[in-house]
Design an enzyme around this catalytic site. Structure first.
Site, PDB file in Angstrom:
ATOM      1  N   ASP A 302       0.815  -1.215   0.000  1.00 25.01           N
ATOM      2  CA  ASP A 302       0.000   0.000   0.000  1.00 25.01           C
ATOM      3  C   ASP A 302       0.850   1.267   0.000  1.00 25.01           C
ATOM      4  O   ASP A 302       2.006   1.260   0.420  1.00 25.01           O
ATOM      5  CB  ASP A 302      -0.923   0.015   1.234  1.00 25.01           C
ATOM      6  CG  ASP A 302      -0.132  -0.045   2.520  1.00 25.01           C
ATOM      7  OD1 ASP A 302       0.874  -0.799   2.574  1.00 25.01           O
ATOM      8  OD2 ASP A 302      -0.490   0.662   3.482  1.00 25.01           O
ATOM      9  N   GLU A 303       0.255   2.338  -0.501  1.00 28.68           N
ATOM     10  CA  GLU A 303       0.749   3.703  -0.321  1.00 28.68           C
ATOM     11  C   GLU A 303       2.231   3.876  -0.628  1.00 28.68           C
ATOM     12  O   GLU A 303       3.000   4.328   0.220  1.00 28.68           O
ATOM     13  CB  GLU A 303       0.488   4.154   1.131  1.00 28.68           C
ATOM     14  CG  GLU A 303      -0.977   4.292   1.449  1.00 28.68           C
ATOM     15  CD  GLU A 303      -1.227   4.751   2.874  1.00 28.68           C
ATOM     16  OE1 GLU A 303      -2.027   5.673   3.035  1.00 28.68           O
ATOM     17  OE2 GLU A 303      -0.632   4.173   3.802  1.00 28.68           O
ATOM     18  N   VAL A 304       2.604   3.520  -1.845  1.00 28.64           N
ATOM     19  CA  VAL A 304       3.992   3.743  -2.246  1.00 28.64           C
ATOM     20  C   VAL A 304       3.973   4.905  -3.223  1.00 28.64           C
ATOM     21  O   VAL A 304       3.838   4.724  -4.420  1.00 28.64           O
ATOM     22  CB  VAL A 304       4.572   2.485  -2.898  1.00 28.64           C
ATOM     23  CG1 VAL A 304       6.065   2.648  -3.085  1.00 28.64           C
ATOM     24  CG2 VAL A 304       4.287   1.293  -2.016  1.00 28.64           C
TER      25      VAL A 304
END
Ligand code: ACM
Length: 490
Positions: A302-304
């Site tokens: 997630d959330e890279v």
């Protein structure tokens, strides 16, 4: 359900029986089978009976014909026949006996939990179980809770308390978010530096901590006693500052990253071009898989925010292959939907702002989807604007918000058969103690549990809000902090 009975999650089928029910006092018999798991469940029931004032029970290995008996019986034909034998059960209580039958020990445990939830006291203080008949099985196979032990650390005892609550509401997957920018919480044999150098930190200078391999084994064993599968998450290729702090070889400069104790997200990343990266991913995922008896390992994803799609796909691919080579099924956050994943992999939906088309396409290619919508199931969101802790990015979640939704209707175009289940999540940027954690979980965790267990046509807010009110007595008895939502007449 009879007015006086407050079972949560609501069973598939329940009807009142004849007469006043079964009085339970000292000397009640407890008949259990001979397998070690049945005996362990018997011991659990005996301890429970003492704790709630029934008194000592007589453990029996054969029926001696007595009245006043609790019987736990493995029976391959018990419970709703169309349901998974691993979890279904039946419970029949009359004036002589309370009989739980199930094809497997987890079903027996669920029958015991249901029986426990029905117990009342008469005016003289005698505990009794109302006469009734229950046939029960879950709607979804995956009924989870994800706990972030990276932003703040929670020792084994706290996790055991959380698992006790999970078992009481028939949740069966504990997802541990073990690594993040602020700390690394699992000692893995191949990389001792991760906990040596990156377990001592947590958000805003709070004390850190980590699970030794023995402690992780304890968590897994306790989980098994409650029918719970543990899913470890090693979050890559973002959320990795703790790893970059422990091993400078994972950064382009070769220098370890500074420790990070803030609560921003999306700034840290692995680098596919560094030779150390592939070995790191292979090592940590192979170790996490080897420590975990359950079938799943979560690789995050997630959330890279700072990675190009090709590099992201390469890094997720290495983690994916390591998990597969270790014989496990991959679980990943929804961002990984664009990466080719083995059929049967599980994608966890959390953010309605992006990626629904990719998720539908991945499901069409054979992935399963786990529903953790931030606006319903993220139990670290504040209850309302005045609540002192929690985040707000997905809105406020009052009890009814956590209850009134259907997991199969969230993502347009996603087939119902692709939905493996529901998972609540609690992120701990603002939660420093187990009291603060349980106050976020209770009562909302019970709402998500009913969404996951009970068929859509068999549950309603009005019924649930009446039933959940009775559960405050249990929370007070075991001494956990909970939030008196104004939406319930407690
Ligand atoms: C997430 O909330 N970043 C999965």
């Amino acid at each position: 359900m009879p007015e006086s009975v407050s079972i949560v999650p609501a069973p598939r089928y329940v009807e009142p029986g004849d007469g006043p029910g079964l009085g339970l006092g000292a000397g009640v018999g407890l008949l259990v089978g001979p397998h070690p798991a049945e005996i362990a469940l018997g011991v659990y029931v005996a301890r429970l009976a003492e704790r709630i004032g029934i008194g000592p029970v007589d453990m029996l290995s054969a029926d001696d014909g007595r009245d006043h008996l609790i019987e736990l019986r493995l029976d391959p034909a018990a419970g709703p026949v169309d349901a998974d034998p691993a979890e279904r059960y039946s419970l029949v209580v009359d004036h002589r006996r309370a009989v739980v039958r199930a094809p497997a020990v987890t079903g027996l445990y669920y029958g015991v939990v249901t029986l426990r939830q029905t117990l009342c006291s008469d005016p003289s203080g005698l505990v009794y179980a109302p006469a009734l008949r229950v046939e029960d099985a879950p709607r979804f196979a995956w009924r989870g809770l994800s706990v972030d032990v990276a932003r703040h650390f929670y020792p084994v005892e706290d996790i055991e308390l959380v698992m006790s609550l999970m078992g009481y509401y028939k949740l069966n997957v504990l997802h541990l978010h073990l690594t993040d920018d602020q700390g690394w919480r699992l000692d893995v044999a191949s990389r001792p530096g991760l906990v040596e150098r990156s377990a001592g930190s947590a958000v805003h200078g709070a004390p850190g901590g980590y699970y030794t391999s023995d402690e992780y084994r304890r968590i897994v064993a306790f989980a098994a006693s409650r029918g719970i599968t543990v899913v470890p998450e090693i979050d890559v290729p973002g959320h990795v500052n703790a790893a970059l702090h422990a091993y400078g070889e994972l950064t382009p400069s070769g220098e370890p990253a500074e420790a990070y104790t803030g609560i921003e997200v999306g700034f840290s990343r692995l680098s596919a071009g560094l030779p150390a990266t592939r070995r790191f991913l292979q090592d940590v995922f192979t170790d996490a898989a080897a420590m975990t008896p359950g079938p799943y390992v979560h690789l995050g994803g997630d959330e890279v925010l700072g990675l190009e799609p090709d590099e992201y796909a390469a890094l997720v691919g290495i983690a994916h292959d390591a998990v597969r080579d270790a014989g496990k099924v991959v679980v990943a956050w929804q961002e990984a939907a664009g990466v080719p994943l083995a059929p049967g992999s599980v994608l966890q939906y959390w953010d309605p702002r992006t990626g629904q088309a990719e998720l539908v396409a991945a499901a069409a290619a054979g992935c399963r989807v786990l529903m953790s919508p931030g606006s319903r199931a993220y139990l670290d969101m504040k209850y309302d604007a005045a609540y002192p802790r929690g985040l707000e990015w997905a809105g406020h979640i009052e009890l009814r918000d956590a209850y009134d939704w259907d997991p199969t209707l969230l993502v347009p175009g996603l087939r119902t058969e692709s939905v493996i289940g529901v998972e609540a999540a609690i992120w701990t940027e603002t939660l420093t103690t187990v009291d603060e954690l349980t106050e976020m979980l209770l009562p909302r965790l019970t709402a998500v549990a009913e969404v996951a267990w009970t068929a859509a046509g068999r549950r309603s807010w009005d019924s649930y809000r009446r039933r959940v009110a009775a559960h405050r007595d249990y929370w007070d008895l075991i001494g956990v902090r909970w939030y008196p939502s104004p939406q319930v007449d407690w």
